[in-house]
Write a protein that holds these residues in place. Structure first.
Motif, PDB file in Angstrom:
ATOM      1  N   ILE A 100       0.857  -1.181   0.000  1.00  0.00           N
ATOM      2  CA  ILE A 100       0.000   0.000   0.000  1.00  0.00           C
ATOM      3  C   ILE A 100       0.897   1.235   0.000  1.00  0.00           C
ATOM      4  O   ILE A 100       1.984   1.224   0.586  1.00  0.00           O
ATOM      5  N   HIS A 101       0.485   2.284  -0.709  1.00  0.00           N
ATOM      6  CA  HIS A 101       1.186   3.564  -0.689  1.00  0.00           C
ATOM      7  C   HIS A 101       0.516   4.461   0.352  1.00  0.00           C
ATOM      8  O   HIS A 101      -0.694   4.689   0.300  1.00  0.00           O
ATOM      9  N   MET A 102       1.304   4.983   1.296  1.00  0.00           N
ATOM     10  CA  MET A 102       0.783   5.867   2.338  1.00  0.00           C
ATOM     11  C   MET A 102       1.700   7.083   2.449  1.00  0.00           C
ATOM     12  O   MET A 102       2.914   6.933   2.563  1.00  0.00           O
ATOM     13  N   THR A 103       1.116   8.270   2.411  1.00  0.00           N
ATOM     14  CA  THR A 103       1.897   9.482   2.582  1.00  0.00           C
ATOM     15  C   THR A 103       1.208  10.398   3.586  1.00  0.00           C
ATOM     16  O   THR A 103      -0.028  10.488   3.600  1.00  0.00           O
ATOM     17  N   GLY A 104       1.995  11.041   4.449  1.00  0.00           N
ATOM     18  CA  GLY A 104       1.391  11.884   5.468  1.00  0.00           C
ATOM     19  C   GLY A 104       2.305  13.036   5.848  1.00  0.00           C
ATOM     20  O   GLY A 104       3.528  12.940   5.728  1.00  0.00           O
ATOM     21  N   THR A 131      10.553  -2.924   9.366  1.00  0.00           N
ATOM     22  CA  THR A 131      11.428  -3.925   8.772  1.00  0.00           C
ATOM     23  C   THR A 131      10.652  -5.237   8.670  1.00  0.00           C
ATOM     24  O   THR A 131      10.114  -5.723   9.650  1.00  0.00           O
ATOM     25  N   GLY A 132      10.584  -5.783   7.481  1.00  0.00           N
ATOM     26  CA  GLY A 132       9.760  -6.962   7.267  1.00  0.00           C
ATOM     27  C   GLY A 132       8.375  -6.626   6.772  1.00  0.00           C
ATOM     28  O   GLY A 132       7.560  -7.507   6.548  1.00  0.00           O
ATOM     29  N   PHE A 133       8.097  -5.327   6.558  1.00  0.00           N
ATOM     30  CA  PHE A 133       6.796  -4.888   6.060  1.00  0.00           C
ATOM     31  C   PHE A 133       6.935  -4.427   4.609  1.00  0.00           C
ATOM     32  O   PHE A 133       7.985  -3.907   4.227  1.00  0.00           O
ATOM     33  N   PRO A 134       5.894  -4.537   3.825  1.00  0.00           N
ATOM     34  CA  PRO A 134       6.000  -4.150   2.420  1.00  0.00           C
ATOM     35  C   PRO A 134       5.453  -2.783   2.017  1.00  0.00           C
ATOM     36  O   PRO A 134       5.440  -2.482   0.846  1.00  0.00           O
ATOM     37  N   PRO A 135       4.934  -1.923   2.904  1.00  0.00           N
ATOM     38  CA  PRO A 135       4.329  -0.693   2.399  1.00  0.00           C
ATOM     39  C   PRO A 135       5.348   0.292   1.833  1.00  0.00           C
ATOM     40  O   PRO A 135       6.544   0.237   2.120  1.00  0.00           O
ATOM     41  N   GLU A 136       4.839   1.183   1.008  1.00  0.00           N
ATOM     42  CA  GLU A 136       5.616   2.303   0.476  1.00  0.00           C
ATOM     43  C   GLU A 136       5.170   3.527   1.268  1.00  0.00           C
ATOM     44  O   GLU A 136       4.012   3.951   1.182  1.00  0.00           O
ATOM     45  N   LEU A 137       6.070   4.092   2.077  1.00  0.00           N
ATOM     46  CA  LEU A 137       5.732   5.182   2.980  1.00  0.00           C
ATOM     47  C   LEU A 137       6.486   6.445   2.591  1.00  0.00           C
ATOM     48  O   LEU A 137       7.680   6.384   2.277  1.00  0.00           O
TER      49      LEU A 137
END
Length: 322
Positions: A100-104, A131-137
């Motif tokens: 998921i792409h998340m920007t804040g 670490t070990g997670f796939p999101p795009e932050l």
């Protein structure tokens, strides 16, 4: 809930901008990447109401594929509270592969210097925690509203920078554990009128002492009970580390209450104790997660000059805000 998915890696960018044009040049391509990804849900964008309006206009029809949130509605507690909101959002919205792409964009108005430092520590933690997670932050920093020191810290807590030219490594990036250690130093000494109690064997007495003292000093009963539970998290950690004796110190001002647990053995070597959410297997430090959720500030120190023993200082407001 265990959020970790081994074998995958998050990307944690900083999007620094100095104008509305740069803001759109950084964020719009990021969101369109998320929209175009076949294995992802709608991306999430969080910023001020004005900037969200700019994004909607720039995205046009694509705006219907973005989940918009105002920063003021997201960042309503301590950094620890806000981190839980982000983790819960991720768990509820990420796609089957976890992408998921998340920007804040954090808010800086009204933050004290100490609150700002605490937020920066959590920004460093995100890289460690995911670490070990796939999101795009991508965390957004506007030089028109964020102080220069905050911008520099953002470059130290994010592995990569993203701008209209693309993504590049941040030359100032500092490993999370190293960065967290940079913000430690001696704590102010307790005042002369500090109350104290010794804990031997049964650490649950610390919870009662903290809750009763909090009520005596003006804290509402329900809130005082939560504060006692927060102190209990530190006491439980002491027991888990084999400490059979500890001392609890407590003092207050007109607006704040502080409680410190002191031990005479062992050392604290993990700068992220209490930052990681509990997983499927119980750990001695799990109670410190709740401690950080309840208290605005939690400072941990080992004895100076290599001596044995450590302390955990917990501080929060006597009265709830808002």
């Amino acid at each position: 809930m265990d959020h970790q998915q081994p074998g995958m890696c998050a990307r944690h960018h900083v999007g620094i901008h100095s104008s509305d044009e740069e803001f759109l040049a950084v964020v719009v391509p990021f969101l369109r990447e998320g929209i175009a990804a076949e294995d992802e849900p709608d991306p999430m964008a969080m910023s001020t109401a004005r900037k969200l309006g700019l994004l909607r206009d720039a995205l046009g029809p694509d705006a219907r594929h973005v989940d918009f949130h105002e920063s003021a509605h997201w960042y309503r507690g301590t950094p620890a509270n806000d981190l839980v909101v982000a983790l819960d959002y991720y768990a509820a919205h990420a796609g089957p592969t976890g992408r998921i792409h998340m920007t804040g964009e954090p808010l800086w108005d009204g933050r004290s210097a100490r609150q700002t430092t605490e937020w920066q520590r959590y920004e460093a933690l995100v890289t460690e925690l995911f670490t070990g997670f796939p999101p795009e932050l991508m965390c957004l920093y506007d030089t028109r509203t964020a102080p220069p020191a905050v911008i520099e810290a953002a470059r130290r807590t994010h592995p990569t920078e993203r701008d209209r030219q693309g993504v590049r490594p941040s030359p100032l990036y500092t490993e999370p554990a190293v960065y967290a250690a940079l913000e430690t130093g001696p704590l102010p000494a307790p005042p002369p009128d500090t109350a104290g109690v010794g804990l031997v064997g049964d650490m649950t007495a610390g919870r009662r002492f903290a809750a009763e003292q909090a009520v005596t000093r003006g804290m509402a009963a329900e809130r005082a009970e939560r504060f006692g539970e927060a102190v209990s998290g530190a006491a439980d950690y002491a027991v888990g580390q084999g400490c059979e004796q500890a001392r609890l110190l407590l003092w207050s001002t007109r607006e704040r209450i502080v409680c410190e647990l002191r031990t005479s053995r062992g050392r604290i070597t993990d700068p992220f104790l209490g930052f990681r959410p509990p997983g499927p297997e119980a750990r001695p430090e799990d109670g410190l997660w709740n401690t950080r959720q309840v208290c605005e500030f939690v400072d941990m120190r080992s004895r100076e000059s290599g001596g044995e023993g450590w302390s955990i200082r917990m501080e929060t407001a006597l009265a709830s805000v808002g």
